[in-house]
Design an enzyme around this catalytic site. Structure first.
Site, PDB file in Angstrom:
ATOM      1  N   LYS A 281       0.832  -1.205   0.000  1.00  0.00           N
ATOM      2  CA  LYS A 281       0.000   0.000   0.000  1.00  0.00           C
ATOM      3  C   LYS A 281       0.867   1.256   0.000  1.00  0.00           C
ATOM      4  O   LYS A 281       0.631   2.195  -0.766  1.00  0.00           O
ATOM      5  CB  LYS A 281      -0.938  -0.007   1.203  1.00  0.00           C
ATOM      6  CG  LYS A 281      -1.964   1.127   1.199  1.00  0.00           C
ATOM      7  CD  LYS A 281      -2.773   1.136   2.479  1.00  0.00           C
ATOM      8  CE  LYS A 281      -3.699  -0.051   2.585  1.00  0.00           C
ATOM      9  NZ  LYS A 281      -4.848   0.028   1.647  1.00  0.00           N
TER      10      LYS A 281
ATOM     11  N   SER B   8      16.336 -42.501 -11.205  1.00  0.00           N
ATOM     12  CA  SER B   8      15.116 -41.754 -10.918  1.00  0.00           C
ATOM     13  C   SER B   8      14.999 -41.651  -9.404  1.00  0.00           C
ATOM     14  O   SER B   8      14.915 -42.680  -8.717  1.00  0.00           O
ATOM     15  CB  SER B   8      13.893 -42.456 -11.500  1.00  0.00           C
ATOM     16  OG  SER B   8      12.727 -41.701 -11.237  1.00  0.00           O
TER      17      SER B   8
ATOM     18  N   TYR C 279      14.520 -34.487 -16.066  1.00  0.00           N
ATOM     19  CA  TYR C 279      13.059 -34.424 -16.112  1.00  0.00           C
ATOM     20  C   TYR C 279      12.485 -34.572 -14.707  1.00  0.00           C
ATOM     21  O   TYR C 279      13.172 -35.012 -13.768  1.00  0.00           O
ATOM     22  CB  TYR C 279      12.488 -35.512 -17.027  1.00  0.00           C
ATOM     23  CG  TYR C 279      12.671 -36.918 -16.515  1.00  0.00           C
ATOM     24  CD1 TYR C 279      11.744 -37.500 -15.654  1.00  0.00           C
ATOM     25  CD2 TYR C 279      13.782 -37.686 -16.888  1.00  0.00           C
ATOM     26  CE1 TYR C 279      11.910 -38.793 -15.174  1.00  0.00           C
ATOM     27  CE2 TYR C 279      13.959 -38.970 -16.417  1.00  0.00           C
ATOM     28  CZ  TYR C 279      13.019 -39.523 -15.545  1.00  0.00           C
ATOM     29  OH  TYR C 279      13.192 -40.793 -15.069  1.00  0.00           O
TER      30      TYR C 279
ATOM     31  N   GLY D 295      -8.154  -7.592   4.606  1.00  0.00           N
ATOM     32  CA  GLY D 295      -9.037  -7.777   5.744  1.00  0.00           C
ATOM     33  C   GLY D 295      -8.407  -8.440   6.954  1.00  0.00           C
ATOM     34  O   GLY D 295      -9.068  -8.632   7.973  1.00  0.00           O
TER      35      GLY D 295
ATOM     36  N   ARG E 167      -3.802   2.897   8.479  1.00  0.00           N
ATOM     37  CA  ARG E 167      -4.042   1.600   7.836  1.00  0.00           C
ATOM     38  C   ARG E 167      -2.765   0.756   7.830  1.00  0.00           C
ATOM     39  O   ARG E 167      -1.660   1.278   7.818  1.00  0.00           O
ATOM     40  CB  ARG E 167      -4.487   1.793   6.379  1.00  0.00           C
ATOM     41  CG  ARG E 167      -5.876   2.394   6.185  1.00  0.00           C
ATOM     42  CD  ARG E 167      -6.193   2.457   4.692  1.00  0.00           C
ATOM     43  NE  ARG E 167      -7.576   2.798   4.411  1.00  0.00           N
ATOM     44  CZ  ARG E 167      -8.006   4.019   4.175  1.00  0.00           C
ATOM     45  NH1 ARG E 167      -7.144   5.027   4.203  1.00  0.00           N
ATOM     46  NH2 ARG E 167      -9.278   4.251   3.916  1.00  0.00           N
TER      47      ARG E 167
ATOM     48  N   MET F 208      -5.707  -7.375   8.795  1.00  0.00           N
ATOM     49  CA  MET F 208      -5.190  -6.474   9.829  1.00  0.00           C
ATOM     50  C   MET F 208      -6.129  -5.282   9.989  1.00  0.00           C
ATOM     51  O   MET F 208      -7.162  -5.208   9.341  1.00  0.00           O
ATOM     52  CB  MET F 208      -3.762  -6.057   9.479  1.00  0.00           C
ATOM     53  CG  MET F 208      -2.772  -7.203   9.610  1.00  0.00           C
ATOM     54  SD  MET F 208      -1.101  -6.748   9.124  1.00  0.00           S
ATOM     55  CE  MET F 208      -1.257  -6.608   7.357  1.00  0.00           C
TER      56      MET F 208
ATOM     57  N   HIS G 180      -0.886 -42.809   1.376  1.00  0.00           N
ATOM     58  CA  HIS G 180      -1.332 -43.628   0.238  1.00  0.00           C
ATOM     59  C   HIS G 180      -2.538 -42.994  -0.434  1.00  0.00           C
ATOM     60  O   HIS G 180      -2.600 -42.866  -1.659  1.00  0.00           O
ATOM     61  CB  HIS G 180      -1.679 -45.044   0.726  1.00  0.00           C
ATOM     62  CG  HIS G 180      -2.242 -45.915  -0.345  1.00  0.00           C
ATOM     63  ND1 HIS G 180      -3.601 -46.013  -0.593  1.00  0.00           N
ATOM     64  CD2 HIS G 180      -1.635 -46.699  -1.263  1.00  0.00           C
ATOM     65  CE1 HIS G 180      -3.805 -46.849  -1.605  1.00  0.00           C
ATOM     66  NE2 HIS G 180      -2.626 -47.279  -2.026  1.00  0.00           N
TER      67      HIS G 180
ATOM     68  N   CYS H 123      10.635 -38.973  -9.495  1.00  0.00           N
ATOM     69  CA  CYS H 123       9.293 -39.482  -9.754  1.00  0.00           C
ATOM     70  C   CYS H 123       8.438 -39.494  -8.498  1.00  0.00           C
ATOM     71  O   CYS H 123       7.387 -40.121  -8.466  1.00  0.00           O
ATOM     72  CB  CYS H 123       9.360 -40.885 -10.362  1.00  0.00           C
ATOM     73  SG  CYS H 123      10.248 -42.075  -9.335  1.00  0.00           S
TER      74      CYS H 123
ATOM     75  N   ARG I 290      -2.917  -1.542  -6.159  1.00  0.00           N
ATOM     76  CA  ARG I 290      -2.066  -2.725  -5.985  1.00  0.00           C
ATOM     77  C   ARG I 290      -2.459  -3.744  -7.040  1.00  0.00           C
ATOM     78  O   ARG I 290      -3.560  -3.669  -7.603  1.00  0.00           O
ATOM     79  CB  ARG I 290      -2.230  -3.329  -4.589  1.00  0.00           C
ATOM     80  CG  ARG I 290      -3.629  -3.849  -4.300  1.00  0.00           C
ATOM     81  CD  ARG I 290      -3.761  -4.333  -2.874  1.00  0.00           C
ATOM     82  NE  ARG I 290      -5.128  -4.725  -2.548  1.00  0.00           N
ATOM     83  CZ  ARG I 290      -5.565  -4.979  -1.326  1.00  0.00           C
ATOM     84  NH1 ARG I 290      -4.750  -4.850  -0.296  1.00  0.00           N
ATOM     85  NH2 ARG I 290      -6.815  -5.343  -1.104  1.00  0.00           N
TER      86      ARG I 290
ATOM     87  N   ARG J 143       3.834 -47.912 -11.742  1.00  0.00           N
ATOM     88  CA  ARG J 143       3.915 -48.775 -10.560  1.00  0.00           C
ATOM     89  C   ARG J 143       3.173 -50.072 -10.849  1.00  0.00           C
ATOM     90  O   ARG J 143       1.939 -50.099 -10.820  1.00  0.00           O
ATOM     91  CB  ARG J 143       3.324 -48.045  -9.355  1.00  0.00           C
ATOM     92  CG  ARG J 143       4.129 -46.830  -8.936  1.00  0.00           C
ATOM     93  CD  ARG J 143       3.315 -45.797  -8.191  1.00  0.00           C
ATOM     94  NE  ARG J 143       2.398 -45.110  -9.096  1.00  0.00           N
ATOM     95  CZ  ARG J 143       1.927 -43.880  -8.901  1.00  0.00           C
ATOM     96  NH1 ARG J 143       2.322 -43.187  -7.867  1.00  0.00           N
ATOM     97  NH2 ARG J 143       1.095 -43.346  -9.753  1.00  0.00           N
TER      98      ARG J 143
END
Length: 958
Positions: free
Chosen positions: A92, A843, A930, A171, A162, A173, A534, A910, A418, A640
Site C-alpha cells: 500500500k 530416478s 526431467y 481484511g 491503515r 489487519m 497412500h 518421480c 495494488r 507402478r
C-alpha cells in the site's frame, strides 16, 4: 481572530501499547467483552492474542536496523518512497508513493516502515527512539499540504491509519478512520463542512472503529446501541438518522466505553494516533493474520507498514462516494472496469453489507439488472477521471490493478492501487492479453501465473455461490471437489458405481487393496494420513479429490457411521469434500465443471518454448496414460506395476504366487499373470506412441496382497480353495514390524528372481508387439526399486538382461532398452558413482528418500509436522515440497557422483515432489533431465519448469 487551541500529538512519548484500565463492569459484561475480543483475534487491550507468541519470537530473531529513516512522506505531487521499496513500505505504501509521484490525486500522508514492525517485536513492543520526531515532522508536512493542523480546534486535520504488508492480506489487519475527532474537533468539522450530520456520523464511526481496534471494546456494543435507537425512533436505515440522532448516539457510545474500560474515550488526538499505530502493528500477530500467512506461505518476519493519511470523506452528501474497482474483471479477466461504490458512505460501508453497493459503469448496471444509478450516471466527471486514472495505472504497472477511491464533494481521490487478486482463469487471460497488447513480454506472462493455481482449472470446484456447511476440516490432499453418498468399503464403492450411483469413499486410512474403491469413488476422505499418504498419492494420480487426515472425524465401520463434532452421518448420507481447502461439507453442494480456455494452451505453449526440464507423468493404467498425453506429458516417468495386481481377476493369481511352497508353484502362478501384465504394457506403449516409459518392478511388501482379519481370510480361502489356516499362517510369516524398511523392492526380486523375470518378459514382449502395432520403436526403461548399492542392482539387472535376450531370440525382433534404478535411500545417493557404472538412468524416489532421510513415516507425520512448521523447525512439510538442504543435498550428491562415472546419465525424479513448483525449480537448479508427477499436475510442472528456466528460484517459491 480567535486564538486556535491545538493538541501537539508528539509531545507525549508514544506508548508502544495502548493501555486499558481495569473494567468496572459486572463479570457478565467482562465475559462479553472477552468473547468479542476472542472473535476479533485481539486481547482486551488490542494486543495480539497468545496464539502469535511463537511467531512473535520468530520475528524477534529477525535482523533489524539500529537507527535510520523510519518514516517516508508522500503527497503534493512528490514522494520520498519509490516503487521498488515494496519490502520497506509495504504494498500500500509503495503504491501511494508511486501514485503521488505520478501526480495523481492522492491525499497526503506518510508510511511508517515494515522495519519498525520488526523492531517493535524485537524490542519488547517499543518503538525506535527517532520515530516520534520523524512522525511529528511528517504529520506537520501533511498539515502544510492540506492547510490544516492535527488536533486544532478550529481547522483540524483528520487522518486514517491503515496497515500495509508487502504481500496483500485483505481484511487480515486493522484500520482506523476519522482519527483526530473529539468533542471539540467534531464541532469544527461541522462548522467547516456546513454539515453537522456528517460530522457526528464521522465521529460515531471513529468511536466504533477505534474502540474495537485499539481499546478492545467490540463493535457489537455500538451496533446494539444503534439498533435500539433506530427501533425507538422508528427508523429502518442509517441514512434516516439526523444530526441530533448521531450526537445522541455519540454520547451513548462514549458512555459504553467508559463502562467497559473504567475510563473515558481518549480525547487527545496524539494519544489516539499512537494507540492506532500500536494496534496496527499488534494486528500483524492476530490470529486471522497468522492463519492467513500460514496458508499463503508469508513469513512473519516481513512485518507490516503503517500508513497515516489525511482523511477525505465519502460521506459528505450526495456528491460524495466511496468505492473499490478493478481495472479488469478479477473473476474472468475481461478487460473492463469492474467494481462497486456507495453514495454518501465511507469505505467500510462497501464491504459491510449494510447497504447494497451500486455498479460503477452504466454497462455493468444494465448487465446486472440493477435499478440503482451507476457512478457513470450519477457523478460523470468523477467517473471520467477514474477511467483516465485506471488506464494510466494499468499501463504504468503493466498489470491488473485493485483500486480504492473516495469522491469528496465531486473531487476524486485515490486511496490505493495494488496488483489485484484474481482467479486462475482470470490470471491466464490477463497475462496472455497483456502480452498480446504489448504491455509485457511472453516470458513475463509465463512468470505472472502461479503454477499451483492451474489446479483450479483442471478439476471441478465448488460453486462460489453455494452455501458451505463445514462439518470437519482435514488436509487438502488432492484438488477438486466431489459429492456423493458415504461408503465405508471399497467393494461397496465399486458396486454402487456399477449401479450408477456417486459415492465418497470414507476410510480411516487406505491401502493398496482399496485401489478399486478409490477408482470407483468420486472422492476420498480419510481420518489419518498426511499430504503424501497412500490416499493422497493415489488420489492425485487418479485426478480424484481427496481430503486426508481429518482427525476430528470418527469412523465406525461396524455401525456404518462417521461422527464429527457430535453429529452422526450414516452410510448413504450425502457429503461433499473440497480437496483444495480440506473442508468436508454436509450434503450435496453444487459444482462448477472445469473449462480449459484458449489462453491456457497459449500460455503453456509459451512455457514449453523456454523450459529446460522434461516433464513426464506417473501413470499405471491406459486411462492415466491418456490423461498424461492430454496434459502434455513427454513420457511416463513411473509406472507402478503393483497397482495392476489389485483387481479381482489378478489378485487371486498374486495370492497363489505368494502362497506357493516352491519355485515351481510360484512360476505356475506367475504364468497366469504374464499375459495380463503384457497386455497392460502393450496398452501403455501404444498410448504413449514412442514416448519413453519407465516401469518399476514390484515394490511393496508381499503381505499387502494378502487378506487381514479372520473373516476376510476365511472368505478369500474359500474362493481360492485353500485352507484358511495356511493363508493366515503365510500372512503371519510375511507380516513385519516396519514394512517400509522391510522385505520389499529389489529384495523381493533377489529372493524370488522369477517375479522380476516374469515382469521383464512381459515388458519386452509388450515392446515388440506395440512396435508392430504403432510402427514406432519402443524403448522401455526398466527400473529396479530400493537398492542400496551396485551388488543388488547387478544381480537383478542380470535377470532382466537375460529376459531381453530370450525375448529377442524367441521373436526375432531387435529392440533397445535401458535398465536403471530408483534412488530412494541415502546410501544409494552416496554410492551413486558405483551404481552408475552399470545403471543407465537414475530416478530419485523423493517420497521414500524423504522418509529415510528424516526417519519419518509419511503416513504418521501428520500428527507432528504441523507443529514443526508452526514453530519454524521446518519451513514447510518436506513431503509437500522437497527439503532442499537435506534431501536436496543428497540428490545433488547422487547426480554429481553418478555423472562423474557416466557423464550422460539420465536423471529425473518421480516422487510427488515432481508436481510442486518449488521442487521443480530445485530440480532445474540441480540439473536433472526431467520431473515426473501425476497426470493432472503435468501442466503445473510444465509452467514451473519454465519459470525456473526464466530465473525463478527454488528458494523464492519455497
Amino acid at each position: 481572530m480567535a486564538k486556535r487551541k491545538t493538541v501537539k500529538s508528539a509531545t507525549k512519548k508514544p506508548s508502544a501499547r495502548p493501555s486499558a484500565a481495569k473494567s468496572v463492569k459486572k463479570p457478565a459484561a467482562k465475559a462479553k467483552v472477552k468473547a468479542l475480543a476472542k472473535a476479533s483475534g485481539k486481547s482486551k487491550a488490542g494486543k495480539p492474542k497468545t496464539v502469535g507468541k511463537t511467531v512473535a519470537k520468530t520475528v524477534a530473531k529477525a535482523p533489524v536496523k539500529a537507527s535510520g529513516k523510519w518514516v517516508y512522506a508522500f503527497g503534493g505531487g512528490k514522494a520520498e518512497g519509490k516503487p521498488n521499496m515494496r519490502n520497506l513500505l509495504g504494498g500500500k505504501g509503495a503504491g501511494l508513493a508511486e501514485m503521488a509521484s505520478l501526480g495523481l490525486p492522492v491525499p497526503p500522508g506518510f508510511t511508517i516502515t515494515t522495519e519498525v514492525c520488526t523492531y517493535y517485536y524485537a524490542n519488547k513492543q517499543q518503538y525506535p527512539k527517532e520515530l516520534r520526531s520523524q512522525v511529528d515532522k511528517a504529520l506537520a508536512q501533511v498539515g502544510k499540504i492540506t492547510g490544516k493542523v492535527f488536533g486544532d480546534s478550529d481547522n483540524p486535520l483528520l487522518v486514517s491509519v491503515r496497515s500495509g504488508a508487502r504481500a496483500s492480506m485483505p481484511g487480515m489487519m486493522d484500520t482506523v478512520l476519522n482519527l483526530g475527532l473529539n468533542d471539540e474537533t467534531v464541532e469544527a468539522l461541522a462548522k467547516n463542512s456546513g454539515d453537522r450530520r456528517f460530522a457526528y456520523d464521522s465521529y460515531r464511526r471513529f468511536i466504533t472503529m477505534y474502540s474495537d481496534v485499539v481499546l478492545g471494546v467490540g463493535h457489537e456494543h455500538f451496533e446494539e446501541l444503534l439498533d435500539i435507537h433506530k427501533e425507538r425512533q422508528g427508523y429502518s436505515l442509517d441514512t434516516d438518522l439526523t444530526d441530533d440522532d448521531w450526537a445522541t448516539l455519540v454520547e451513548q457510545y462514549k458512555k459504553r466505553v467508559h463502562e467497559e474500560l473504567g475510563k473515558p474515550f481518549p480525547q487527545d488526538p496524539g494519544e489516539q494516533l499512537w494507540g492506532a499505530i500500536g494496534a496496527v502493528f499488534g494486528s500483524w500477530m492476530n490470529q486471522r493474520a497468522n492463519t492467513y500467512r500460514r496458508l499463503h506461505n508469508i513469513p512473519a518476519t516481513w512485518g507490516t507498514a503503517v500508513n497515516v493519511q489525511a482523511m477525505v470523506f465519502g460521506n459528505m452528501g450526495e456528491t460524495s462516494a466511496t468505492g473499490v474497482a478493478f481495472t479488469r474483471n478479477p473473476s474472468t479477466g475481461e478487460k473492463k472496469l469492474y467494481g462497486e461504490f456507495l453514495i454518501n458512505a465511507q469505505g467500510e460501508d462497501v464491504v459491510a453489507g449494510i447497504r447494497t453497493p451500486q455498479e460503477i459503469s452504466e454497462a455493468a448496471r444494465l448487465e446486472s439488472g440493477s435499478d440503482k444509478p451507476s457512478l457513470e450516471a450519477t457523478l460523470p466527471k468523477a467517473y471520467a477521471e477514474l477511467t483516465r486514472i485506471y488506464n494510466k495505472l494499468e499501463r504504468h504497472y503493466r498489470d491488473m490493478q485493485d483500486l480504492e477511491f473516495t469522491i469528496e464533494q465531486g473531487k476524486l481521490w485515490m486511496l490505493q492501487t495494488r496488483s489485484g487478486k484474481r482467479t486462475a482463469k482470470a490470471s491466464l487471460r490477463i497475462a496472455v492479453e497483456l502480452a498480446n497488447e504489448g504491455l509485457i513480454t511472453q516470458n513475463e506472462a509465463v512468470l505472472r501465473v502461479d503454477p499451483l493455481s492451474l489446479d483450479q482449472l483442471l478439476h471441478p470446484t465448488i460453486d462460489p455461490k453455494s452455501a458451505r456447511e463445514v462439518i470437519a476440516t482435514g488436509l487438502p490432499a488432492s484438488p477438486g471437489a466431489a459429492a456423493g453418498e458415504i461408503v465405508f468399503s471399497s467393494d461397496e464403492a465399486a458396486q454402487l458405481k456399477a449401479d450408477g450411483r456417486k459415492v465418497v469413499l470414507v476410510r480411516i486410512e487406505t491401502s493398496p487393496e482399496d485401489i478399486h474403491g478409490m477408482h470407483a469413488a468420486e472422492g476420498i476422505l480419510t481420518t489419518r494420513g498426511g499430504m503424501t499418504s497412500h490416499a493422497a498419492v493415489v488420489a492425485r494420480g487418479m485426478g480424484k479429490p481427496c481430503v486426508s487426515g481429518a482427525g476430528s472425524i470418527r469412523v465406525d465401520y461396524a455401525a456404518g457411521t462417521m461422527t464429527s463434532a457430535g453429529r452422526v452421518f450414516n452410510k448413504g448420507d450425502f457429503i461433499t469434500i473440497d480437496g483444495s481447502t480440506g473442508q468436508v461439507l454436509e450434503g450435496k453442494v453444487d459444482m462448477v465443471e472445469p473449462q480449459l480456455s484458449g489462453e491456457f494452451s497459449t500460455l503453456i505453449g509459451w512455457a514449453d518454448k523456454v523450459r529446460k526440464l522434461g516433464v513426464r507423468a506417473n501413470a499405471d493404467t491406459p486411462a492415466d496414460a491418456k490423461a498424461a498425453v492430454r496434459f502434455g506429458a513427454e513420457g511416463i516417468g513411473l509406472c507402478r506395476t503393483e497397482h495392476m495386481f489389485f483387481n479381482d481377476e489378478r489378485i487371486q493369481a498374486v495370492r497363489e504366487m505368494i502362497l506357493a511352497d516352491d519355485e515351481k508353484a510360484r512360476r505356475a502362478a506367475l504364468a497366469k499373470l504374464l499375459p495380463m501384465q503384457r497386455d497392460d504394457f502393450i496398452a501403455l506403449f501404444e498410448t504413449m506412441a514412442g514416448r519413453p516409459v519407465t516401469i518399476r518392478l514390484l515394490d511393496p511388501p508381499l503381505h499387502e496382497f494378502l487378506p487381514h482379519g479372520d473373516e476376510e481370510i476365511a472368505e478369500v480361502a474359500a474362493a481360492m480353495g485353500e485352507d484358511p489356516k495356511k493363508l493366515a499362517g503365510r500372512a503371519q510369516e510375511l507380516s513385519e514390524f516396519n514394512p517400509m524398511l522391510g522385505f520389499r523392492g529389489c529384495r523381493i526380486a533377489i529372493a524370488y528372481p522369477e517375479i522380476a523375470e516374469m515382469q521383464a518378459r512381459a515388458i519386452f514382449e509388450a515392446a515388440v508387439e506395440a512396435a508392430k502395432r504403432t510402427a514406432k520403436p519402443v524403448v522401455p526403461e526398466v527400473m529396479v526399486p530400493l537398492i542400496t548399492g551396485r551388488p543388488e542392482f547387478d544381480l537383478v539387472k542380470a535377470r532382466i538382461d537375460a529376459m531381453a535376450k530370450a525375448v529377442m531370440e524367441e521373436t526375432g525382433a531387435k529392440f533397445d532398452y535401458d535398465v536403471g534404478t530408483m534412488i530412494e535411500l541415502p546410501r544409494a545417493c552416496l554410492m551413486a558413482g558405483e551404481i552408475a557404472a552399470t545403471a543407465e538412468f537414475f530416478s530419485f524416489g523423493t517420497n521414500d528418500l524423504t522418509q529415510t532421510t528424516f526417519g519419518i513415516s509419511r503416513d504418521d507425520a501428520g500428527s507432528f509436522l504441523g507443529t514443526y512448521t508452526a514453530r519454524g523447525i521446518l519451513p514447510i512439510d518436506p513431503f509437500v515440497s522437497i527439503d532442499q538442504t537435506g534431501v536436496g543435498e543428497l540428490v545433488k550428491i547422487g547426480v554429481e557422483r553418478g555423472r562423474k562415472v557416466r557423464p550422460k546419465l539420465k536423471v529425473g525424479i518421480c516422487g510427488e515432489h515432481g508436481g510442486d513448483p518449488a521442487s521443480v525449480a530445485f530440480c532445474h537448479e540441480a540439473k536433472l533431465d526431467y520431473v515426473s508427477c501425476s497426470p493432472f499436475r503435468v501442466p503445473i510442472a510444465r509452467l514451473a519448469a519454465a519459470q525456473a528456466a526464466l530465473g525463478k528460484t527454488a528458494a523464492s517459491q519455497a
